[in-house]
Design an enzyme around this catalytic site. Structure first.
Site, PDB file in Angstrom:
ATOM      1  N   CYS A   1      11.428   7.148  -0.183  1.00 51.51           N
ATOM      2  CA  CYS A   1      12.205   8.358   0.119  1.00 51.51           C
ATOM      3  C   CYS A   1      13.580   7.909   0.570  1.00 51.51           C
ATOM      4  O   CYS A   1      13.703   7.270   1.607  1.00 51.51           O
ATOM      5  CB  CYS A   1      11.581   9.145   1.258  1.00 51.51           C
TER       6      CYS A   1
ATOM      7  N   GLN B 247      -3.104  -6.661   3.578  1.00 50.10           N
ATOM      8  CA  GLN B 247      -3.794  -5.520   4.224  1.00 50.10           C
ATOM      9  C   GLN B 247      -5.248  -5.831   4.548  1.00 50.10           C
ATOM     10  O   GLN B 247      -5.914  -5.034   5.208  1.00 50.10           O
ATOM     11  CB  GLN B 247      -3.699  -4.275   3.327  1.00 50.10           C
TER      12      GLN B 247
ATOM     13  N   ASN C 292      -2.271  -1.158  -0.157  1.00 54.62           N
ATOM     14  CA  ASN C 292      -1.663  -0.651   1.072  1.00 54.62           C
ATOM     15  C   ASN C 292      -1.528   0.869   1.091  1.00 54.62           C
ATOM     16  O   ASN C 292      -1.534   1.479   2.146  1.00 54.62           O
ATOM     17  CB  ASN C 292      -0.291  -1.293   1.293  1.00 54.62           C
TER      18      ASN C 292
ATOM     19  N   ALA D 186       1.901 -11.581   9.833  1.00 56.36           N
ATOM     20  CA  ALA D 186       1.271 -11.389  11.143  1.00 56.36           C
ATOM     21  C   ALA D 186       1.408  -9.976  11.698  1.00 56.36           C
ATOM     22  O   ALA D 186       0.567  -9.542  12.489  1.00 56.36           O
ATOM     23  CB  ALA D 186       1.874 -12.393  12.133  1.00 56.36           C
ATOM     24  N   HIS D 187       2.463  -9.258  11.291  1.00 58.00           N
ATOM     25  CA  HIS D 187       2.703  -7.981  11.983  1.00 58.00           C
ATOM     26  C   HIS D 187       1.734  -6.872  11.580  1.00 58.00           C
ATOM     27  O   HIS D 187       1.740  -5.790  12.166  1.00 58.00           O
ATOM     28  CB  HIS D 187       4.160  -7.524  11.805  1.00 58.00           C
TER      29      HIS D 187
ATOM     30  N   THR E 199      15.139 -24.155   9.637  1.00 61.54           N
ATOM     31  CA  THR E 199      14.533 -24.383  10.954  1.00 61.54           C
ATOM     32  C   THR E 199      13.427 -23.358  11.210  1.00 61.54           C
ATOM     33  O   THR E 199      13.630 -22.157  11.008  1.00 61.54           O
ATOM     34  CB  THR E 199      15.614 -24.286  12.046  1.00 61.54           C
TER      35      THR E 199
END
Ligand code: PLP
Length: 382
Positions: free
Chosen positions: A326, A180, A152, A202-203, A239
């Site tokens: 950071c 990635q 990444n 998914a994001h 759930t």
């Protein structure tokens, strides 16, 4: 001020079509898939269908798909689950020093709390793990290897299929964190990774946040991390987040077989960018020059630090990232650059630019206009 998003490896905006597919499940279809009444059964049917849609794209069996809260959970589940599954056979695990902390900290946990032993393999100077370096540390009691498909921070692509094949031939479980790779690299079927376990979320390819998949090759059944009901075939209690799962299925269908990151044009843009960065004083591009994600460019800067570089880029509207954690004004050198042998003064200055489908020539022109001044002012302050 215009915003220039050069941080697509961190996350991507939700696609409009994906959002539309999710909408009915955020209002009308709200039943609990475990309820026996018709509202619940409607939700159950949608959940089952989503699993089948995902499995069809991955060319997997629906029973091999475990829906999770994201890649962090998937990696934890794969590593802790595989280790506990095979602990009778051995207690040695192999991973690499450039993994995401979801993998590294899971391995550290097993070492510190459950008496496993972990060998951490180093990459070469380009951030690539050689299959030989993995073979060299394998022992008779090695039960699991975990290696990411693409890094990444610097974007280097790893030879996971070759390492997976070696693991399969030696009865060692293999997990790959492929977060990635999905949506950025060509994808035919899940078996291309030669892995027993594959983590994704998914994001990173225009799906919703907080949802992911652990692929667990049949008949492997990693014991659950989260205990409670018998959801996900008793492998992950709780759930199900149906709207997010529907969105993920939609994003996988739309953006994985034909990667949503336009590889050819991004490769051209990032190659130009790397050549230009190479020509700047004190700047060193990092990562493999060819075996890399087409959208990712990483570099370090002599005499500067990531915090001030990122802050100055942000003032110009440019969102970039560092590999460093950071927090409260302190910087930790990028563990990826450190593992690649970069001295800590320079590992403190990693900047990652990750492009996406909306990155324009004007965005990159703006970067090229402001970056030389930012470099000058950051370096002269040292
Ligand atoms: N693995 C890799 C390679 C990542 O890049 C990320 C997120 O940046 C993760 C795992 C964790 O993903 P999430 O925070 O969505 O759980």
């Amino acid at each position: 001020m215009r915003t220039v998003n050069l941080d697509y490896n961190a996350t991507t905006p939700l696609d409009d079509g994906v959002r539309e597919a999710m909408m009915p499940f955020l209002s009308g279809v709200f039943g609990n898939p475990s309820s026996v009444h018709h509202m619940g059964q409607r939700a159950r049917a949608a959940l089952d269908e989503a699993r089948e849609r995902v499995a069809a794209v991955l060319k997997a069996n629906p029973s091999e798909i475990i829906f999770t809260s994201g890649a962090t959970e998937s990696c934890n589940h794969a590593i802790l689950g595989a280790a506990r599954l095979r602990s009778e056979k051995g207690r040695h695990i192999v991973t690499s020093a450039i993994e995401h902390h979801a993998v590294l900290h899971s391995c550290e946990y097993l070492e510190n709390k459950e008496n496993f032993e972990v060998s951490v393999v180093l990459p070469d100077a380009n951030g690539r793990i050689s299959p030989d370096s993995v073979r060299e540390v394998i022992r008779t009691d090695t039960i699991l290897v975990s290696l990411m498909a693409a890094n990444n921070e610097v974007g280097t692509i790893q030879p996971v299929a070759e390492i997976g094949e070696f693991c399969a031939n030696n009865c060692i479980l293999f997990h790959t964190d492929a977060v990635q790779a999905f949506g950025k690299l060509s994808f035919d079927e899940i078996s291309q990774f030669r892995a027993d376990f594959v983590s994704l979320c998914a994001h990173k390819f225009h799906g919703p946040k907080g949802v992911g998949i652990l692929y667990a090759r049949s008949p492997l059944q990693p014991p659950p991390l989260i205990h409670g009901g018998a959801h996900e075939n008793a492998r992950r209690a709780g759930t199900e987040n149906l709207p997010a799962i529907i969105g993920m299925a939609e994003a996988i269908e739309r953006f994985v077989p034909n990667p949503v990151f336009p590889g050819d044009s991004l490769l051209e843009q990032t190659t130009d960018l790397l050549d230009w960065l190479d020509s700047l004083d004190g700047v060193t591009p990092r990562g493999h020059r060819t075996e890399r994600l087409p959208n990712t460019v990483a570099f370090s800067v002599v005499g500067a630090d990531s915090i001030s570089l990122l802050a100055n880029l942000d003032i110009e509207g440019i969102c970039a990232s560092s590999g460093s954690a950071c927090s409260s004004g302190s910087i930790t050198p990028s563990h990826v650059l450190s593992a690649m042998g970069v001295p800590s003064a320079e590992a403190n200055s990693l900047i990652r630019l990750s492009l996406g489908r909306k990155t324009s020539a004007a965005d990159l022109h703006h970067l090229r206009t402001v970056l030389p001044f930012i470099l000058q002012s950051s370096q002269s302050r040292e």
